[in-house]
Design an enzyme around this catalytic site. Structure first.
Site, PDB file in Angstrom:
ATOM      1  N   LYS A  54      35.950  37.778  36.469  1.00 10.53           N
ATOM      2  CA  LYS A  54      36.063  37.146  37.787  1.00 10.53           C
ATOM      3  C   LYS A  54      35.212  35.891  37.908  1.00 10.53           C
ATOM      4  CE  LYS A  54      38.256  38.084  40.387  1.00 10.53           C
ATOM      5  NZ  LYS A  54      39.561  37.434  40.472  1.00 10.53           N
ATOM      6  N   ARG A  58      50.464  38.520  36.768  1.00  7.04           N
ATOM      7  CA  ARG A  58      49.096  38.002  36.680  1.00  7.04           C
ATOM      8  C   ARG A  58      48.814  37.727  35.198  1.00  7.04           C
ATOM      9  NH1 ARG A  58      44.510  40.652  40.140  1.00  7.04           N
ATOM     10  NH2 ARG A  58      43.778  38.495  39.969  1.00  7.04           N
ATOM     11  N   ARG A  98      44.611  46.041  41.722  1.00  4.08           N
ATOM     12  CA  ARG A  98      43.949  44.947  41.015  1.00  4.08           C
ATOM     13  C   ARG A  98      42.937  45.567  40.056  1.00  4.08           C
ATOM     14  NH1 ARG A  98      39.667  46.113  42.695  1.00  4.08           N
ATOM     15  NH2 ARG A  98      38.738  44.598  41.308  1.00  4.08           N
ATOM     16  N   ASP A 104      38.423  41.042  32.237  1.00  3.05           N
ATOM     17  CA  ASP A 104      39.894  41.070  32.224  1.00  3.05           C
ATOM     18  C   ASP A 104      40.439  40.839  30.832  1.00  3.05           C
ATOM     19  OD1 ASP A 104      39.031  40.265  35.071  1.00  3.05           O
ATOM     20  OD2 ASP A 104      41.070  41.058  35.207  1.00  3.05           O
TER      21      ASP A 104
HETATM   22  O1  MRU Z   1      41.259  39.580  40.528  1.00  5.45           O
HETATM   23  P1  MRU Z   1      40.853  41.010  40.269  1.00  5.45           P
HETATM   24  O2  MRU Z   1      40.265  41.662  41.473  1.00  5.45           O
HETATM   25  O3  MRU Z   1      41.970  41.803  39.649  1.00  5.45           O
HETATM   26  O4  MRU Z   1      39.704  40.858  39.193  1.00  5.45           O
HETATM   27  C1  MRU Z   1      39.053  42.007  38.732  1.00  5.45           C
HETATM   28  C2  MRU Z   1      37.941  41.702  37.803  1.00  5.45           C
HETATM   29  O5  MRU Z   1      37.638  40.560  37.526  1.00  5.45           O
HETATM   30  C3  MRU Z   1      37.259  42.849  37.143  1.00  5.45           C
HETATM   31  O6  MRU Z   1      35.927  42.556  36.878  1.00  5.45           O
HETATM   32  C4  MRU Z   1      37.965  43.172  35.819  1.00  5.45           C
HETATM   33  O7  MRU Z   1      39.335  43.326  36.032  1.00  5.45           O
HETATM   34  C5  MRU Z   1      37.446  44.389  35.183  1.00  5.45           C
HETATM   35  S1  MRU Z   1      37.954  45.798  36.086  1.00  5.45           S
HETATM   36  C6  MRU Z   1      37.425  47.204  35.349  1.00  5.45           C
END
Ligand code: MRU
Length: 358
Positions: free
Chosen positions: A254, A90, A53, A243
């Site tokens: 997130k 995703r 992830r 993301d």
């Molecule tokens: O759902 P996830 O755990 O994949 O979400 C991750 C995040 O929101 C991180 O903050 C984002 O991917 C940046 S990672 C360097």
């Protein structure tokens, strides 16, 4: 980064030279387990179910997923099928689309006989580039932490609040939001990290685990504690990952990030977003155009953890309770103090210029 003194990346090529190994993040922080990806199907599953992830790592894993697909069928049709399957895992992290574009560009002009070698070469380069990029983000971001330390008269640790996990587990190595923390710590600047637990998937426990492995002092807090801590002057700066960030600097990250940005603005605390160029969607200005992943209600209604040595899932709600589970939210650019990128630090208005996209 190191786990019990041994260096790890989050993804690597197995000894057989073709299958791919990952750290299985669904088992952390309770145990360090390695999982093997053998084909397109197991790669899609690993991304969808969050064995891997974090936006940059999702991109790197998808690149290796393309290698595994091309290994069994190097035709144009198979490449398109693999890209579509990986893209469907995703929807929010734009690094996935970026990685598929990179892989297609590396493969499409080559004869099928050369595609397997070319795919593995490009995937390895994507992974290596991610490590270099995150290291550079760390060096640029370190200066911001150093400045906060100077402002505090170098009399106490710099108190950083972070949300989710944007550390080395979310990338191939170093991380984005945590890279500056590691760089500051390694340079002898004292740092104390407030770690949001980040319900419902509790990625904060991953952040706490990796900070602990590196020796960085940290404290986990419930997601709702951030506003209180900022209001009471117990946070010097907030730093998060993303993301997908739009060309004008709207930040998708997130779920819960937006609330932290609002609290930071109210308390006049700098709110930084650390990101590689591959997390920027130059085709979108408005953050509300970003697709927000809706995950299973079970993630909200139940919780996973360790009980008597076993990993178990425990129900929280009465049977039949409904839950909504949007996985990401959008923080509008005006709430962002600055972006920390591999190219340097910039206010949202300077993002385009930094990447030559004027
Ligand atoms: O759902 P996830 O755990 O994949 O979400 C991750 C995040 O929101 C991180 O903050 C984002 O991917 C940046 S990672 C360097």
């Amino acid at each position: 980064m190191k786990v019990s003194g041994k260096s790890y990346r989050t993804i690597w090529l197995a000894e057989d030279g073709w299958s791919v190994e990952i750290i299985d993040q669904t088992r952390l922080p309770h145990e360090l387990a390695v999982m093997r990806l053998l084909d397109l199907g197991s790669t899609c599953h690993a991304i969808r179910e969050m064995h891997v992830r974090g936006a940059p790592l999702i991109g790197a894993t998808a690149a290796y997923g393309m290698c595994l697909a091309v290994r069994s069928d190097p035709s144009d049709g198979a490449i398109e099928h693999a890209a579509a399957a990986l893209l469907a895992t995703r929807p929010t992290a734009v690094n996935l689309r970026w990685a598929m574009d990179e892989m297609r560009a590396a493969l499409s002009s080559r004869p099928t006989s050369e595609r397997v070698t070319a795919a593995y070469a490009r995937a390895a380069a994507i992974a290596d580039e991610d490590v270099a990029t995150c290291h550079a983000i760390g060096q640029h971001g370190r200066r911001l932490i150093e400045e906060a330390w100077t402002r505090a008269g170098k009399s106490r640790p710099v108190r950083v609040l972070t949300h989710c996990n944007a550390g080395w587990l979310a990338t191939v190595d170093w991380g984005t939001a945590l890279a500056p923390v590691y760089a500051a710590f390694d340079a002898g600047i004292p740092v104390e990290v407030w770690v949001d637990e980040t319900r419902p998937r509790n990625q904060g426990m991953l952040t706490a685990w990796e900070l602990g492995q590196h020796g960085v002092s940290h404290t986990v807090v419930a997601d709702n504690a951030g506003g209180h801590l900022m209001q009471r002057g117990q946070v010097d700066l907030v730093i998060v990952g993303t993301d997908r960030t739009t060309a004008r600097g709207d930040v998708c990250n997130k779920i819960g990030t937006y609330l932290k940005a609002l609290a930071a603005q109210a308390a006049q605390i700098p709110f930084y977003v650390a990101l590689p160029g591959s997390s920027i969607d130059w085709g979108i200005e408005d953050g509300f155009m970003i697709p927000i992943e809706e995950r299973a209600a079970d993630e909200v209604l139940a919780i996973r953890g360790r009980a008597r040595g076993d990993l178990v899932t425990v129900a929280l709600a009465a049977e039949g309770t409904r839950a909504a589970n949007p996985a990401f939210d959008v923080t509008p650019a005006p709430l962002v103090t600055a972006f920390v990128t591999e190219r340097g630090v910039t206010a949202p208005a300077g993002l385009r210029a930094l990447y030559g996209r004027l």
